[in-house]
Design an enzyme around this catalytic site. Structure first.
Site, mmCIF file in Angstrom:
data_model
loop_
_atom_site.group_PDB
_atom_site.id
_atom_site.type_symbol
_atom_site.label_atom_id
_atom_site.label_comp_id
_atom_site.label_asym_id
_atom_site.label_seq_id
_atom_site.Cartn_x
_atom_site.Cartn_y
_atom_site.Cartn_z
ATOM 1 N N GLU A 144 -7.688 -2.471 -5.578
ATOM 2 C CA GLU A 144 -7.963 -3.663 -4.766
ATOM 3 C C GLU A 144 -9.109 -4.473 -5.376
ATOM 4 O OE1 GLU A 144 -7.528 -5.779 -2.586
ATOM 5 O OE2 GLU A 144 -6.112 -5.100 -1.044
ATOM 6 N N ARG A 180 -12.725 -0.066 9.338
ATOM 7 C CA ARG A 180 -13.487 -0.101 8.093
ATOM 8 C C ARG A 180 -13.437 -1.505 7.513
ATOM 9 N NH1 ARG A 180 -10.370 -0.927 3.632
ATOM 10 N NH2 ARG A 180 -8.376 0.177 3.352
ATOM 11 N N ASN A 212 -12.559 -4.350 4.810
ATOM 12 C CA ASN A 212 -11.376 -4.539 3.986
ATOM 13 C C ASN A 212 -11.601 -5.667 2.987
ATOM 14 O OD1 ASN A 212 -8.733 -3.632 3.308
ATOM 15 N ND2 ASN A 212 -7.884 -5.477 4.240
ATOM 16 N N ASN A 254 -7.258 -10.044 5.597
ATOM 17 C CA ASN A 254 -6.883 -10.227 4.197
ATOM 18 C C ASN A 254 -6.839 -11.713 3.848
ATOM 19 O OD1 ASN A 254 -6.470 -8.100 2.269
ATOM 20 N ND2 ASN A 254 -4.902 -7.258 3.626
ATOM 21 N N ASP A 276 -1.552 -10.115 1.172
ATOM 22 C CA ASP A 276 -2.716 -9.272 0.896
ATOM 23 C C ASP A 276 -3.805 -10.158 0.287
ATOM 24 O OD1 ASP A 276 -4.435 -7.048 0.297
ATOM 25 O OD2 ASP A 276 -2.686 -5.752 0.174
#
Length: 297
Positions: free
Chosen positions: A17, A101, A103, A151, A200
Site C-alpha cells: 500500500e 485502524r 488506513n 480511501n 482504493d
C-alpha cells in the site's frame, strides 16, 4: 487508451500500500501493512531498503527532511527517522475505538496530512472518520460523514477540492469546498461500474485527472475532471491497492498490490500478487508529492 503494467519488484507483500515517489532521493517508498514494514526502491540502481515498524504501517508522508517520514501507524501518528530507525509517537488516533485502524492518507496542497480510518471487523460498519494533522501538529476531525473504509484521498491541482471514498460504496466523492470546510458541498465525482472492483488508493496528475487503483478488478482507472473514464491500465493481478506518478520525468505509474483475501487457488493463478508494478505514460505528467510542512522539534 490503455496499457498493461509490468512487474518492477516481486515484493510478495500481503498488503502492499501507500506507494510514494521521492524525487530528492530517487526512491519509491511503499508499505506492507500487515507485514509491519516500510520498503524503498532506488529506481536508478534497483537497490532495495526495508525497515521494520513497531506496528502495522497504514500510510505515511514525506517531509522536508529526506530521512524523516510522518507515519500513519495502525493506532497512531509518529515520526520516523530512517537513519536511526527511531519512531517517535505524536498522536494516538481513535483510542476509544479499538476496532478501527488508520488506513489511507496523503498531504493536501497546503502541506497538511489528511488521513482516514477503517472498521476492521467483518461487519465493516460506518464508524470510521477522516482527520487532518495541521502544521502546528494539532489534530482535527474533518466534518465528513462517517465511513467504513477510508480511501482515495487526494487533492485537486489548485488545492481547493478533496477527493475521497468509502471503499464499501461504488463511488468516489469530491468535496468542492475543502478549504472552506462546508461539508454540504460534497458530491459524487465518479460512479464505478457494477462489476468487480472497489476504489482504493488514488492520486491526481498535473492535468487534474484522478488515477484510482481498482481493488478486485485488476486495473487502474484514470478519470477525467468530469468523472468519465479516460483510460485503464491493466495488471496481471487482481488487487491493485495504491498508485503514484513519479520517476525522473513524472511519467511512470507505480502501483502496489496485495495477496490479502486470495485463496490458495487464486494465489496460484496470481504468482505476482503483492508485487510493485509500473507502467510508463508518455503523454501524462505527475506532480511532486506534497511534503508534510512541519518537522519534529
Amino acid at each position: 487508451m490503455g496499457t498493461r503494467a509490468q512487474l518492477l519488484v516481486d515484493a510478495q507483500n500481503f498488503l502492499g500500500e501507500g506507494v510514494r515517489w521521492c524525487e530528492r532521493s530517487g526512491r519509491v517508498f511503499w508499505t506492507n501493512i500487515e507485514g509491519c514494514q516500510l520498503h524503498a526502491l532506488v529506481l536508478a540502481t534497483g537497490e532495495r531498503q526495508s525497515w521494520a515498524m513497531p506496528e502495522r504501517l497504514a500510510c505515511f508522508a514525506l517531509t522536508h527532511s529526506d530521512e524523516v517520514l510522518l507515519l500513519g501507524l495502525a493506532s497512531r501518528l509518529a515520526w520516523f527517522d530512517a537513519r536511526s530507525g527511531a519512531v517517535t509517537p505524536l498522536h494516538t488516533v481513535e483510542g476509544d475505538l479499538p476496532m478501527t485502524r488508520l488506513n489511507d492518507g496523503r498531504c493536501d496542497r497546503q502541506g497538511r496530512f489528511v488521513f482516514g480510518t477503517l472498521d476492521e471487523r467483518p461487519c465493516r460498519d460506518a464508524i470510521a472518520s477522516f482527520y487532518r494533522l495541521n502544521l502546528d501538529l494539532s489534530l482535527e476531525r474533518l466534518p465528513l460523514p462517517p465511513i467504513a473504509i477510508s480511501n482515495s484521498i487526494c487533492f485537486s491541482v489548485d488545492g481547493t477540492a478533496m477527493y475521497f471514498c468509502d471503499s464499501m460504496k461504488k463511488a468516489i466523492y469530491r468535496w468542492d469546498d475543502y478549504l472552506g470546510g462546508d461539508a454540504s458541498r460534497v458530491r459524487v465525482f465518479a460512479v464505478l461500474d457494477p462489476g468487480p472492483g472497489a476504489a482504493d488508493g488514488a492520486t491526481i496528475d498535473a492535468h487534474d485527472h484522478l488515477w484510482s487503483a481498482q481493488w478486485g478488478a485488476g486495473r487502474v482507472l484514470r478519470f477525467a475532471p468530469d468523472g468519465s473514464v479516460e483510460r485503464a491500465i491493466t495488471l496481471p493481478v487482481s488487487q491493485p491497492s495504491c498508485v503514484s506518478l513519479g520517476g525522473p520525468h513524472y511519467d511512470e505509474l507505480f502501483v502496489t498490490t496485495a495477496q490479502e483475501s486470495l485463496t490458495p487457488a487464486q494465489l496460484a493463478g496470481e504468482p505476482l500478487a503483492g508485487g510493485l508494478f509500473h507502467a510508463r505514460q508518455v503523454d501524462v505528467r505527475g506532480l511532486p508529492e506534497v511534503r508534510f510542512g512541519a518537522l519534529p522539534a
